[in-house]
Every structure is written in C-alpha cells, then in structure tokens.
Design an enzyme around this catalytic site. Structure first.
Site, PDB file in Angstrom:
ATOM      1  N   ARG A  86       1.908   6.168  24.538  1.00 35.22           N
ATOM      2  CA  ARG A  86       1.748   5.303  23.679  1.00 35.22           C
ATOM      3  C   ARG A  86       0.090   5.470  23.471  1.00 35.22           C
ATOM      4  O   ARG A  86      -0.159   5.562  22.125  1.00 35.22           O
ATOM      5  CB  ARG A  86       1.574   3.843  23.941  1.00 35.22           C
TER       6      ARG A  86
ATOM      7  N   TYR B  83      -0.417  -0.024  -4.301  1.00 39.23           N
ATOM      8  CA  TYR B  83       1.171  -0.139  -3.788  1.00 39.23           C
ATOM      9  C   TYR B  83       1.556  -1.328  -3.153  1.00 39.23           C
ATOM     10  O   TYR B  83       0.772  -2.277  -2.703  1.00 39.23           O
ATOM     11  CB  TYR B  83       1.285   0.828  -2.889  1.00 39.23           C
TER      12      TYR B  83
ATOM     13  N   ASP C 233      -7.081   4.862  -0.062  1.00 38.33           N
ATOM     14  CA  ASP C 233      -5.457   5.352   0.133  1.00 38.33           C
ATOM     15  C   ASP C 233      -5.205   6.717  -0.656  1.00 38.33           C
ATOM     16  O   ASP C 233      -5.302   6.560  -2.013  1.00 38.33           O
ATOM     17  CB  ASP C 233      -4.622   4.275  -0.227  1.00 38.33           C
TER      18      ASP C 233
ATOM     19  N   LYS D  44       4.973  10.869   2.613  1.00 42.63           N
ATOM     20  CA  LYS D  44       4.928  11.329   1.431  1.00 42.63           C
ATOM     21  C   LYS D  44       4.592  12.824   1.253  1.00 42.63           C
ATOM     22  O   LYS D  44       5.490  13.332   1.966  1.00 42.63           O
ATOM     23  CB  LYS D  44       4.038  10.581   0.322  1.00 42.63           C
TER      24      LYS D  44
HETATM   25  N1  PLP Z   1       0.218   3.859   0.077  1.00 45.98           N
HETATM   26  C1  PLP Z   1       0.967   4.170  -1.025  1.00 45.98           C
HETATM   27  C2  PLP Z   1       0.218   4.767  -2.147  1.00 45.98           C
HETATM   28  C3  PLP Z   1       2.215   4.282  -0.934  1.00 45.98           C
HETATM   29  O1  PLP Z   1       3.048   4.684  -1.922  1.00 45.98           O
HETATM   30  C4  PLP Z   1       2.954   3.636   0.433  1.00 45.98           C
HETATM   31  C5  PLP Z   1       4.351   3.741   0.270  1.00 45.98           C
HETATM   32  O2  PLP Z   1       5.295   3.963  -0.686  1.00 45.98           O
HETATM   33  C6  PLP Z   1       2.266   3.437   1.473  1.00 45.98           C
HETATM   34  C7  PLP Z   1       0.911   3.259   1.119  1.00 45.98           C
HETATM   35  C8  PLP Z   1       3.163   2.814   2.779  1.00 45.98           C
HETATM   36  O3  PLP Z   1       3.232   3.965   3.358  1.00 45.98           O
HETATM   37  P1  PLP Z   1       4.535   3.887   4.391  1.00 45.98           P
HETATM   38  O4  PLP Z   1       5.910   3.642   3.495  1.00 45.98           O
HETATM   39  O5  PLP Z   1       4.588   5.111   4.771  1.00 45.98           O
HETATM   40  O6  PLP Z   1       4.541   2.639   5.496  1.00 45.98           O
END
Ligand code: PLP
Length: 379
Positions: free
Chosen positions: A46, A98, A170, A195
């Site tokens: 971990r 998001y 982000d 992604k």
């Molecule tokens: N940030 C953005 C811009 C996203 O599009 C997403 C998921 O679609 C996330 C964060 C969250 O990531 P995860 O699905 O890997 O938890």
C-alpha cells in the site's frame, strides 16, 4: 529529454535482478525484511510498489514535476487534495466541472464543513470577488468538461500566489502532451489517468503531482493512510499506454480538428464547442497554454430537443455511446444524463449544458470513417 523520449524512458530502468526491459508487474502485497525495519525500501505494497514507483516517476516527468503519486481513481486523487483542508476552509472552483468532482465537493466534503464556490472563470476578474480570507484552494479544469471553455492558468495562479492560495488544475482533458500547468505556476496537477494517459479504456486510475515537497509529503501521507492505491497490473497497463501518448495525442488532435470543422459546416448543426476555432472566446489563451487543441468537442443540433439528441445518440455505428473519454476508440456521450447527471438541471443550464448537448471523444481511427458515421447519425 523531449516529450516522446520521456514518455518511453523517464523513470523506467531495466529490472536490476533480471535485466527485463519492461517494468515487471510486482504482484506482491509485502516484502521480506532482513531484520525488523531493515529492507530494500519496500515494506508493504500500500505504501510502495516498484511497478507503481516507475509509473509515478514517469508521469511526474511528463508534467515536469519533481514529485508524483498514483491513486486508485481520478476521484481518489481529487479527494486527496481536498482532504488537506480543514472544516471552515473554502475552495473556489470553475463552474463547469466534471460531474463527479462536483458531486464529491457538494455531496461529500460540504458535509465536513468545507465550502465550495462555483464561478465562471472564463473571465478571471470574477475570481478575486469569490475569494475570502478562508479560501485555501482554487480548483480549475481546463479545457472544461463538456463546454470546452478555456481558463487562463497563468492568470489564476498569479492571483493564487498573490493571495497565498494553492491552485490545483485538473489536466485530464489536455493531457501533459498538450499542457503543463506546473510550468504556468500551478501548485498541483491532477489527472484521471483513466483517460488519455492510460489511453485504452482498460484502467481506472488517478495521479497528483507537485514541485512542493511539503505538499507531496501530505499526498503520500493520505495515499498510505487511506490506501486508495492502484494495483501493479493497472500500473503496468498505464505504463504501456503512456509509451504511445505523444503519437496518440497527435492523431487525436488531427482527427479532432477535422471533425470539428466538418461538424461546423453541417446544415443540422447549431453550435460546435472546440477551442481550436478562431472565434472560440478564449482561443488566444488556448493557443498560449496548449500546444494543440485536443480531441474533445461538444455540439448542439439545430433541432435542440432531447428527442433529437436521443435519436442521434442511438444511431452511431463506430462511435460507442459510453461514459469516459481519451481512449483510442471514439466515444459519444450525453452529458446531461451521463457524465454530468449529478449536477442539478438549473445549474447545468446556467453553464450552457443543455439537455441536447452531445460530447465526442475523438479516437485515432481513420477520420473519414468517423465523419461517415457522424453523417449517417445526424442524417
Ligand atoms: N476529471 C475529469 C475531467 C474527468 O473527466 C473524470 C472522469 O470522467 C475525472 C476527473 C474522474 O476520474 P476517474 O473516473 O478516473 O475517477
């Protein structure tokens, strides 16, 4: 080292025990110790795992960061940043975010006394008004999901620095190939590795990086204390995906540009949201802070109804109707009922996210086939 070379080599070395060129999957939860507390740097998986170490070092290099940490998902990486705050602290966030981040902030962390203010950051002058003496963090997503707004990272980070407030970006939509927020003054960069980074729609993972050792230590403390860490198999898959990130991104951008221009000239289309258009409100900022405009875009049809959107969404043959983005294959999504369903409708409408908005994640297929598919779906 240039980006493509870093993607393949940064932080990755042949395995010292065997010479294996590919980073082995260290499928172990624990490590033998010579005597109590005497080990080879690894005590429990971990806390550390060599496959994860290689990935963290590789990803940090791509963001020009000194430190990087991987998490079990993008959401657990985001959560780690917010966990550094205390009850009473405030966060100023970009308003079109998001949906999962919005849900985490408003439904989970607001219960713990942390206040989130959502503002339109297209014009950075609004931020100063939203900042109070309790503001500890500015949370920015650019390009935004799904409205493809562009936020001026340098302008935001200079406000943050002046007021002694951390800025986190982000960077999922751009990927480090197109944009490096730490170089523009950000304190923290977050990625949903799920992604573009992993790139093949087969892994859920998150990442945080910073140049500040104190922040990194806190991230490490939460990473180990909460334990939302990715397994070694997923780290291996992400490492493998990253080896082609630069090539994939070139094709995503090339295809994205062709599809955006084609859609814009289609007689059934009302509006296309893509930062590469010269008349996009923040096109000049996109040009300054990104090296290209990516493969994400959204559009609204002239017949702006949910029925029409549903009809189009069910007609695709190559695009898969699915959540997520950034994989090699093209995806189509309906933010109002899928990725952004957790945002109340009035809130969505305020940012222009109508019931009929359709989002495309343009993959690396032959673009003519993608355009043919759009043509028949819109027909
Ligand atoms: N940030 C953005 C811009 C996203 O599009 C997403 C998921 O679609 C996330 C964060 C969250 O990531 P995860 O699905 O890997 O938890």
């Amino acid at each position: 080292m240039k980006f493509g070379t870093k993607a393949l080599h940064a932080g990755i070395f042949p395995d010292p025990s065997t010479g294996a060129v590919m980073t082995p999957i260290f499928q172990t939860s624990t490590y033998a110790q010579d005597e109590p507390g005497v080990h080879k740097g690894y005590a429990y998986a971990r806390t550390r795992n060599p496959t994860r170490d290689a990935l963290e070092n590789n990803l940090a290099a791509l963001e020009n960061a000194k430190f990087g940490r991987c998490f079990a998902s993008g959401m657990s990486a985001t959560e780690t940043v917010i966990k550094m705050l205390n009850p009473g602290d405030e966060v100023v966030c970009s308003s079109d975010l998001y949906g999962g981040s919005y849900r985490l902030f408003t439904k989970v962390f607001s219960k713990y006394g942390i206040k989130f203010t959502f503002i339109n950051m297209k014009d950075t002058s609004t931020i100063e008004e939203a900042i109070t003496e309790r503001t500890k963090l500015i949370w920015v997503e650019t390009p935004t999901n799904p409205m493809m707004n562009i936020i001026d990272i340098s302008a935001i980070t200079s406000i943050g620095r002046r007021k002694n407030i951390l800025t986190a970006v982000d960077n999922t939509f751009a990927s480090p190939y197109l944009q490096n927020p730490l170089d523009l003054g950000a304190d923290i960069v977050m990625h949903s590795v799920t992604k573009y980074l992993a790139g093949h729609s087969d892994v859920i993972m998150g990442f945080l990086c910073t140049n500040d050792p104190v922040l990194d230590e806190q991230f490490g403390f939460f990473q180990n204390s909460s334990g939302a860490v990715p397994g070694p198999q997923d780290c291996f898959l992400a490492l493998r995906g990253i080896k082609t990130l630069h090539l994939r991104m070139q094709r995503h951008c090339e295809n994205g540009r062709k599809v955006a221009n084609w859609l814009r000239s289609h007689s059934n289309i009302e509006k296309v949201y893509w930062p590469g258009f010269e008349d996009h409100p923040n096109h000049d900022i996109a040009k300054q802070q990104m090296s290209d405009f990516g493969g994400m875009l959204s559009f609204v049809q002239k017949k702006d109804t949910l029925e029409q959107a549903n009809k189009t969404l069910s007609s695709f043959k190559i695009f898969s109707l699915a959540e997520s983005l950034g994989g090699v294959e093209s995806l189509v999504g309906h933010p109002a009922t899928m990725t952004h369903a957790s945002i109340p409708r009035e809130q969505r409408l305020k940012i222009g996210l109508t019931d009929s908005l359709i989002r495309l994640s343009i993959g690396i297929e032959d673009v003519d086939d993608l355009i043919d598919d759009l043509e028949q779906a819109l027909g």
